[in-house]
Design an enzyme around this catalytic site. Structure first.
Site, PDB file in Angstrom:
ATOM      1  N   ASP A 185      73.236   5.136  46.199  1.00 27.57           N
ATOM      2  CA  ASP A 185      73.074   6.483  45.539  1.00 27.57           C
ATOM      3  C   ASP A 185      73.167   7.876  46.086  1.00 27.57           C
ATOM      4  OD1 ASP A 185      72.542   4.095  43.769  1.00 27.57           O
ATOM      5  OD2 ASP A 185      70.850   5.274  42.772  1.00 27.57           O
ATOM      6  N   GLU A 415      62.016  -3.479  48.347  1.00 27.18           N
ATOM      7  CA  GLU A 415      63.501  -3.093  47.877  1.00 27.18           C
ATOM      8  C   GLU A 415      64.410  -2.727  49.053  1.00 27.18           C
ATOM      9  OE1 GLU A 415      65.075   0.530  45.114  1.00 27.18           O
ATOM     10  OE2 GLU A 415      63.226   0.533  45.566  1.00 27.18           O
TER      11      GLU A 415
END
Length: 449
Positions: A185, A415
């Protein structure tokens, strides 16, 4: 210097497998798996592909359903949206929420489904590769359910959408039109292209991600404002690829490499079904030629992103440039150069880092904590491991496998992690981390028998 990860004992491997299974079972909703019960409470596209790859070791049937659920929200134009929203989740649990995307109305002309709300952008096409691996986990059960027969037309339409609608640069490669599409992102690769985007006012959105995660680990408000502006512009133009003023248009090597690998997977699926695999192989070969000719930088020994609007390669070294190791049939000198780059000063794999970082260790924008600006991601390391193994770097691949397993166990299936220290970042009990661990364990435990 990073400390080499030692092989886990048989008991430790079994414990790790049980813990990874617990993560996936906990995050299972009944038809799909959320990446995280708090931070990401819906279904994400490329997450589900990696999740299916791991789930096949626990339940091939559930892995099939994971992909079938995602593709059940496919648009009529072939695109697979990057989020499929769960209507039972409150709107304020995630932003941008369904009332921002308004897919069933704003995307009606582009073929958005009416019965489910989705986003309007896409993510990397890992799905055909996942489908082939899921089938191979239990071919007999797959055939009984006609899994490949039902999913093959959807995957073919998905790839056709990308090739026919997203070759914006007209050079034979797929372009991404939003930083969320390549999945990385807020990579520093996007800083230049994003600088031309006027951000949406901060008052026009509320970031739900900061409720569940440290702001130091996440994109800045300025970046988020630009993400919102790009998505709103696309939405307001009916999610049309042609005729929409796309200020952000980038050819990303990782996105295209995953498409190539999935075209090869589609060729294998076609053969299994008695269909002609040659169109998929021809498309994969054509994409590979364009990837090498357009994005390979000999002086950097790395694939670079290309800014279509500015008309040039982006001088930023991201892990996306290593992902073409997954592509079969690369020229031998390029495959060897990529291995040198992975182990060299910019990524430090096996020397200063146990896991490959998401961005250049020596880059001015490197940040070991903030999302895709430096931390190591487990799914990306799975791709690199698979690529290293494909090109014969077995010792490096084995070392990376051990590092993924050790780091995932120590970080609580984070994550992402600091690539040097292994410190957990983002959220924990993350689904694709557990999934790729299960896949690597599947081979590791088999070899130990």
């Amino acid at each position: 210097m990073t400390t080499p990860a030692h092989p886990l004992t048989g008991a430790e491997l079994r414990t790790l497998r049980n813990e990874a299974a617990r993560v996936l079972f906990t995050n299972w909703t009944g038809t799909s798996t959320v990446p995280s019960a708090t931070l990401y409470p819906h279904q994400w596209s490329w997450d589900s592909a990696f999740i299916a790859i791991g789930l096949r070791h626990l339940s091939p049937r559930r892995a099939q359903l994971e992909l079938e659920t995602l593709l059940g929200a496919q648009w009529h134009d072939g695109r697979v949206p990057h989020i499929v929203f769960n209507p039972s989740v409150p709107l304020d649990s995630y932003f941008p929420s369904p009332d921002f995307w308004r897919s069933s109305t704003a995307g009606a002309e582009a073929g958005a489904p009416r019965g489910v709300e989705t986003s309007g952008i896409v993510q990397p096409p890992v799905h055909a590769l996942a489908a082939r691996l899921v089938h191979e986990a239990d071919p007999d059960a797959s055939r009984r359910r006609n899994f490949l027969r039902r999913i093959y037309p959807k995957l073919t339409a998905w790839h056709a959408y990308l090739m026919e609608n997203r070759d914006i640069g007209r050079h034979g490669l797929v372009s991404v039109i939003h930083p969320w599409e390549p999945g990385m992102d807020n990579s520093p690769c996007w800083d230049g292209p994003l600088s031309r985007v006027e951000p949406a006012p901060a008052s026009s959105f509320r970031r739900a991600d900061l409720v569940h995660s440290d702001a130091a680990d996440r994109p800045t408000d300025l970046d988020y404002g630009r993400y919102v502006r790009l998505a709103a512009t696309y939405r307001n133009n009916g999610y049309r690829d042609a005729g929409t003023p796309h200020p952000f248009v980038v050819e990303d090597p990782g996105f295209n490499a995953l498409l190539i690998a999935s075209e090869h997977a589609l060729a294998a699926i076609a053969e299994t079904l008695g269909e002609d695999p040659r169109p998929h192989r021809a498309r994969a070969e054509k994409l590979t030629t364009a990837l090498v000719n357009r994005l390979w930088s000999p002086q950097d020994e790395l694939f670079l992103c290309y800014d279509v609007r500015a008309g040039g390669l982006i001088d930023a070294k991201s892990v996306t440039g290593l992902l073409p190791l997954l592509v079969p049939g690369l020229p031998d000198d390029i495959a060897k150069a990529l291995q040198r780059t992975a182990a060299g000063e910019h990524f430090g794999l096996g020397s200063t880092t146990a896991l490959v970082p998401s961005y250049d260790l020596r880059g001015q924008a490197y940040d070991p904590a903030r999302y895709w600006r430096g931390p190591a991601w487990f799914n990306i390391n799975w791709v690199v491991e698979r690529g290293l193994r494909q090109y014969g770097a077995l010792d490096s691949a084995d070392t990376l496998t051990r590092a993924v397993l050790a780091s995932s166990a120590a970080s609580g299936f984070a994550e992402y992690v600091d690539p040097r220290t292994g410190q957990a970042r983002g959220t924990t009990s993350f689904s694709w981390t557990a999934a790729v661990v299960l896949d690597l364990l599947g081979r590791t435990m088999e070899e130990d028998r």
